[in-house]
Design an enzyme around this catalytic site. Structure first.
Site, PDB file in Angstrom:
ATOM      1  N   LYS A   1       0.828  -1.208   0.000  1.00  0.00           N
ATOM      2  CA  LYS A   1       0.000   0.000   0.000  1.00  0.00           C
ATOM      3  C   LYS A   1       0.863   1.260   0.000  1.00  0.00           C
ATOM      4  O   LYS A   1       0.563   2.237   0.664  1.00  0.00           O
ATOM      5  CB  LYS A   1      -0.933  -0.010   1.212  1.00  0.00           C
ATOM      6  CG  LYS A   1      -1.802  -1.257   1.258  1.00  0.00           C
ATOM      7  CD  LYS A   1      -3.042  -1.061   2.056  1.00  0.00           C
ATOM      8  CE  LYS A   1      -3.940  -2.261   2.114  1.00  0.00           C
ATOM      9  NZ  LYS A   1      -4.328  -2.823   0.841  1.00  0.00           N
ATOM     10  N   CYS A   2       1.916   1.236  -0.775  1.00  0.00           N
ATOM     11  CA  CYS A   2       2.885   2.326  -0.835  1.00  0.00           C
ATOM     12  C   CYS A   2       2.795   2.992  -2.207  1.00  0.00           C
ATOM     13  O   CYS A   2       2.414   2.358  -3.184  1.00  0.00           O
ATOM     14  CB  CYS A   2       4.285   1.725  -0.615  1.00  0.00           C
ATOM     15  SG  CYS A   2       5.655   2.891  -0.739  1.00  0.00           S
ATOM     16  N   GLY A   3       3.182   4.251  -2.282  1.00  0.00           N
ATOM     17  CA  GLY A   3       3.235   4.929  -3.573  1.00  0.00           C
ATOM     18  C   GLY A   3       4.198   4.261  -4.540  1.00  0.00           C
ATOM     19  O   GLY A   3       4.078   4.399  -5.755  1.00  0.00           O
TER      20      GLY A   3
ATOM     21  N   THR B   1       4.579   0.950  -4.693  1.00  0.00           N
ATOM     22  CA  THR B   1       4.139  -0.432  -4.930  1.00  0.00           C
ATOM     23  C   THR B   1       4.142  -0.824  -6.408  1.00  0.00           C
ATOM     24  O   THR B   1       4.494  -1.964  -6.726  1.00  0.00           O
ATOM     25  CB  THR B   1       2.758  -0.679  -4.276  1.00  0.00           C
ATOM     26  OG1 THR B   1       2.866  -0.390  -2.883  1.00  0.00           O
ATOM     27  CG2 THR B   1       2.298  -2.112  -4.460  1.00  0.00           C
TER      28      THR B   1
END
Length: 162
Positions: free
Chosen positions: A36-38, A40
């Site tokens: 759930k990371c930018g 990803t």
């Protein structure tokens, strides 16, 4: 503390533990990941590197971590589903692990020892390239995409160097 990269083993996301000894003679790219990371979408570029250079001797290993911004909250099956369904990931994935601090998994303690303080991951998607001889040769911050020419050139050098 372990002396050699090849002494390290990490629990797998699904199945048998992943032993670095199995990768002797191969270049290994280790990445601390999060679903759930930018950053990803970098899973896609990592999968591309694995597909393109795997036959030539590159192994990509994703190590999910919830250490930064709680961006990997999922269970093993949720992480597996995200990786395979959204990004087509087929490279080995480790179990969710700590990658910073005193509780860091041994592979990240080894990377810190080899790379020094600046190499410590300060966010998701730090990438560590280990040579065919089991030495840390280069590391990249999340800002260096797996698709970047810098990253591809380093991977090619590591894969072709034997």
């Amino acid at each position: 503390m372990t002396n050699s990269f090849y002494d390290l083993t990490i629990p797998a996301l699904c199945g048998q533990p992943i032993s670095m000894a199995d990768f002797k003679g191969k270049a290994v790219l280790i990445v601390n990941t999060a679903s759930k990371c930018g950053f990803t979408p970098q899973y896609e570029g990592l999968q591309h590197l694995w597909s393109k250079y795997g036959q030539s001797g590159l192994v990509v290993i994703g190590i999910p971590s919830n250490d930064f911004g709680q961006q990997e909250p999922g269970s093993a099956s949720e992480i597996q589903t995200t990786c395979s369904r959204n990004y087509g990931v087929s490279f080995p994935m480790a179990a969710k692990s700590r990658v910073k601090g005193k509780e860091a998994t041994p592979i990240f303690r080894w990377l810190a020892k080899e790379g020094g303080m600046l190499a410590l991951p300060r966010w998701n998607f730090y990438k560590y390239l280990v040579s065919r001889e089991g030495e840390l040769v280069k590391w990249f911050t999340p800002l260096t995409s797996p698709d970047s020419s810098r990253m591809k050139a380093s991977v090619m050098r590591a894969v072709m160097d034997h």
